[in-house]
Design a protein around this motif. Structure first.
Motif, PDB file in Angstrom:
ATOM      1  N   PHE A 125      41.841  61.208  31.820  1.00 60.29           N
ATOM      2  CA  PHE A 125      42.997  60.431  32.251  1.00 60.29           C
ATOM      3  C   PHE A 125      44.052  61.359  32.860  1.00 60.29           C
ATOM      4  O   PHE A 125      44.649  61.060  33.904  1.00 60.29           O
ATOM      5  N   GLY A 126      44.279  62.497  32.207  1.00 63.97           N
ATOM      6  CA  GLY A 126      45.222  63.468  32.755  1.00 63.97           C
ATOM      7  C   GLY A 126      44.706  64.155  33.999  1.00 63.97           C
ATOM      8  O   GLY A 126      45.461  64.421  34.941  1.00 63.97           O
ATOM      9  N   VAL A 127      43.395  64.430  34.039  1.00 65.84           N
ATOM     10  CA  VAL A 127      42.806  65.097  35.199  1.00 65.84           C
ATOM     11  C   VAL A 127      42.976  64.250  36.456  1.00 65.84           C
ATOM     12  O   VAL A 127      43.214  64.771  37.549  1.00 65.84           O
ATOM     13  N   LYS A 128      42.839  62.922  36.319  1.00 68.25           N
ATOM     14  CA  LYS A 128      42.982  62.037  37.484  1.00 68.25           C
ATOM     15  C   LYS A 128      44.331  62.243  38.169  1.00 68.25           C
ATOM     16  O   LYS A 128      44.429  62.264  39.398  1.00 68.25           O
ATOM     17  N   ALA A 129      45.392  62.366  37.368  1.00 64.05           N
ATOM     18  CA  ALA A 129      46.725  62.563  37.934  1.00 64.05           C
ATOM     19  C   ALA A 129      46.797  63.876  38.709  1.00 64.05           C
ATOM     20  O   ALA A 129      47.384  63.942  39.800  1.00 64.05           O
ATOM     21  N   ALA A 130      46.192  64.927  38.172  1.00 61.51           N
ATOM     22  CA  ALA A 130      46.193  66.216  38.863  1.00 61.51           C
ATOM     23  C   ALA A 130      45.392  66.145  40.151  1.00 61.51           C
ATOM     24  O   ALA A 130      45.772  66.738  41.173  1.00 61.51           O
ATOM     25  N   VAL A 131      44.264  65.433  40.138  1.00 55.49           N
ATOM     26  CA  VAL A 131      43.437  65.303  41.338  1.00 55.49           C
ATOM     27  C   VAL A 131      44.230  64.623  42.453  1.00 55.49           C
ATOM     28  O   VAL A 131      44.163  65.015  43.625  1.00 55.49           O
ATOM     29  N   ALA A 429      51.148  61.777  37.476  1.00 53.56           N
ATOM     30  CA  ALA A 429      50.919  62.108  38.885  1.00 53.56           C
ATOM     31  C   ALA A 429      52.186  62.682  39.520  1.00 53.56           C
ATOM     32  O   ALA A 429      52.131  63.661  40.273  1.00 53.56           O
ATOM     33  N   ALA A 430      53.341  62.076  39.199  1.00 50.58           N
ATOM     34  CA  ALA A 430      54.603  62.584  39.736  1.00 50.58           C
ATOM     35  C   ALA A 430      54.863  64.004  39.239  1.00 50.58           C
ATOM     36  O   ALA A 430      55.284  64.890  40.013  1.00 50.58           O
ATOM     37  N   GLY A 442      49.563  76.800  40.419  1.00 50.17           N
ATOM     38  CA  GLY A 442      48.190  76.829  40.870  1.00 50.17           C
ATOM     39  C   GLY A 442      47.413  75.589  40.434  1.00 50.17           C
ATOM     40  O   GLY A 442      47.839  74.826  39.555  1.00 50.17           O
ATOM     41  N   MET A 443      46.250  75.428  41.049  1.00 49.83           N
ATOM     42  CA  MET A 443      45.420  74.261  40.771  1.00 49.83           C
ATOM     43  C   MET A 443      44.974  74.245  39.315  1.00 49.83           C
ATOM     44  O   MET A 443      45.037  73.211  38.642  1.00 49.83           O
ATOM     45  N   PHE A 444      44.511  75.386  38.790  1.00 49.57           N
ATOM     46  CA  PHE A 444      44.010  75.432  37.418  1.00 49.57           C
ATOM     47  C   PHE A 444      45.121  75.140  36.417  1.00 49.57           C
ATOM     48  O   PHE A 444      44.923  74.421  35.433  1.00 49.57           O
ATOM     49  N   THR A 445      46.297  75.698  36.668  1.00 45.43           N
ATOM     50  CA  THR A 445      47.426  75.464  35.762  1.00 45.43           C
ATOM     51  C   THR A 445      47.788  73.985  35.735  1.00 45.43           C
ATOM     52  O   THR A 445      48.025  73.403  34.665  1.00 45.43           O
ATOM     53  N   THR A 446      47.821  73.365  36.904  1.00 45.39           N
ATOM     54  CA  THR A 446      48.167  71.948  36.985  1.00 45.39           C
ATOM     55  C   THR A 446      47.106  71.081  36.327  1.00 45.39           C
ATOM     56  O   THR A 446      47.425  70.140  35.579  1.00 45.39           O
ATOM     57  N   LEU A 447      45.825  71.373  36.597  1.00 46.26           N
ATOM     58  CA  LEU A 447      44.743  70.607  35.974  1.00 46.26           C
ATOM     59  C   LEU A 447      44.795  70.716  34.452  1.00 46.26           C
ATOM     60  O   LEU A 447      44.677  69.710  33.741  1.00 46.26           O
TER      61      LEU A 447
END
Length: 462
Positions: A125-131, A429-430, A442-447
């Motif tokens: 659920f959290g990953v979707k927001a990062a994507v 997402a925001a 970075g992408m990894f930190t956000t994911l």
């Protein structure tokens, strides 16, 4: 007295073993989607080792962006082919894909087995927001590079409207953009100059290994030949399509194996503009046409692909795995899923080698062709509009629980049911967009942060 600059010494040509090690390094470190992978190749091959010059690199990249499929993997194949012929192209292309493919296979199996465990469900659920934030960032990043004037912005907007409202097919949009660039080059060439070319005050680039090989007459394999082109087609077309035809004969036209082979073979021909453009096509077909997966599954798959090295298009391996896992027939589901993933990989990447080995010699002969460069510039602008459509598709399915087609003036765009908004997803997402676009995390930190936040939200609400 005028002092002439000293001639930059030419770098030494790499051996095939040295090239193998470098391509393996790129394959293992190729995170961050196509933009990150192209940047990594530029640093390793142009800046650090000077195996290829800047303009040859950009010329090869422009051709690969015109092709259907993953441009970063095709660029690696192209440069490997320039340096060491067919063997070099195979080594570069395969090593670019294999590390990520093995990781993605394991992640797909874990997802299929444990997706509905509450903790895993909260994590995704959290990953979707990062994507969603990653895709929006891709629109911004590519847009800054490609939309250099109002005309290019207009092409991007037209491409978005054509695919979102009119539902025109990708090949037609790309063909129209290319035609626009070709015609525009005749009447307003200054508006279609690709980024990084023709800038006033440019410093002449240092020559690369490939340039030295060309001067010494060692690039005979890069000379176009129709006889060679026919031989390439006679080898690669059966390699690519033979397994698909064999599965059709053995299992029938309605089996999941024939559907996977046929669909991704067609995808390899008709999807242009890189990984993000391909995803829009795959998502719509896998969810709406075949029913292999739900919209949430597709977003989860993209999140997994973003965390693995290799081309982002490896998300199609996830799609093929789930399609066969959920329709295994007499096979064990995990075995069926693995075979489905392998089949998807084959029909997705075999054509990439075919396009390079067939077309690269002819493209090398067109270096400096302004009409071709103008067409590619317009196509790149159109790709921004296609990716914007993907961002909208993800937004609708991440932020709202219900989406419906509404008829407006004879058109049926997908619109959200406003009462079905998911405030938790919107909040995450925001936050992810602020983290990536404002604070440049970075992408990894956000994911990782969004995945952790998804688990916390689930625990608090439960």
């Amino acid at each position: 007295m005028t002092v002439l600059p000293a001639r930059v010494p030419l770098p030494t040509a790499p051996t095939l073993a040295e090239a193998f090690r470098v391509w393996a390094k790129i394959g293992l470190l190729g995170f961050g989607g196509p933009a990150g992978q192209i940047a990594l190749m530029h640093k390793e091959l142009v800046e650090d080792r000077r195996w290829i010059g800047e303009q040859r690199f950009l010329h090869a990249l422009n051709y690969c962006m015109l092709l259907p499929g993953p441009e970063a993997q095709q660029l690696a194949t192209y440069i490997g082919w320039l340096l060491h012929r067919t063997a070099g192209g195979l080594i570069a292309g395969l090593l670019f894909v294999l590390p990520g493919a093995l990781i993605m296979l394991g992640l797909s199996a874990l997802y299929a087995l444990y997706r509905h465990v509450p903790l895993v469900d909260a994590l995704f659920f959290g990953v979707k927001a990062a994507v969603l934030a990653i895709v929006v960032q891709a629109v911004v990043r590519i847009g800054r590079r490609a939309l250099r004037n109002r005309l290019m912005i207009g092409i991007a907007v037209a491409a978005f409207l054509a695919i979102y409202l009119l539902r025109l097919p990708f090949p037609l949009i790309i063909a129209l953009a290319g035609l626009t660039g070709w015609i525009g080059n005749r009447y307003a060439p200054s508006l279609f100059v690709p980024a990084g070319q023709g800038a006033k005050g440019d410093v002449p680039e240092a020559p690369g290994v490939v340039d030295a090989m060309f001067e010494r007459g060692e690039l005979a394999h890069a000379a176009p030949s129709w006889g060679r082109a026919l031989r390439v087609a006679a080898i690669w077309l059966p390699l690519w399509l033979g397994p698909v035809l064999l599965l059709w004969a053995m299992t029938g036209s309605s089996s999941v194996w024939t559907q996977i082979g046929a669909f991704f073979s067609v995808m390899a021909v008709v999807t242009f503009g890189g990984a993000y453009a391909v995803l829009a096509y795959v998502a719509q077909a896998a969810v709406d046409s075949f029913g292999w997966m739900a919209p949430g599954d597709m977003v989860d798959g993209l999140g997994l692909a973003e965390t693995t090295p290799g081309p982002l298009i490896l998300v199609v391996q996830f799609v093929g795995f789930l399609a066969a896992f959920r329709n295994p027939g007499p096979l064990d589901p995990l075995l069926a899923g693995a075979l489905g993933a392998l089949l998807t990989l084959w029909v997705t990447f075999a054509p990439c080698f075919f396009w390079i080995f067939l077309g690269a010699p002819f493209v090398e002969s067109l270096r400096g062709n302004r009409a071709l460069s103008a067409s590619l510039s317009a196509i790149t602008a159109a790709v921004v509009g296609v990716i914007l459509n993907l961002a909208l598709w993800f937004s609708l399915h991440v932020l709202f629980r219900q989406v419906e087609s509404v008829e407006i003036l004879g058109l049926r765009p997908d619109l959200p049911v406003l009462g079905s908004v998911d405030w938790r997803a919107a909040l995450l997402a925001a936050a992810a967009m602020v983290a990536m676009l404002w604070f440049r995390l970075g992408m990894f930190t956000t994911l990782a942060g969004c995945a952790f936040a998804g688990i916390v939200l689930r625990l608090l609400l439960s």
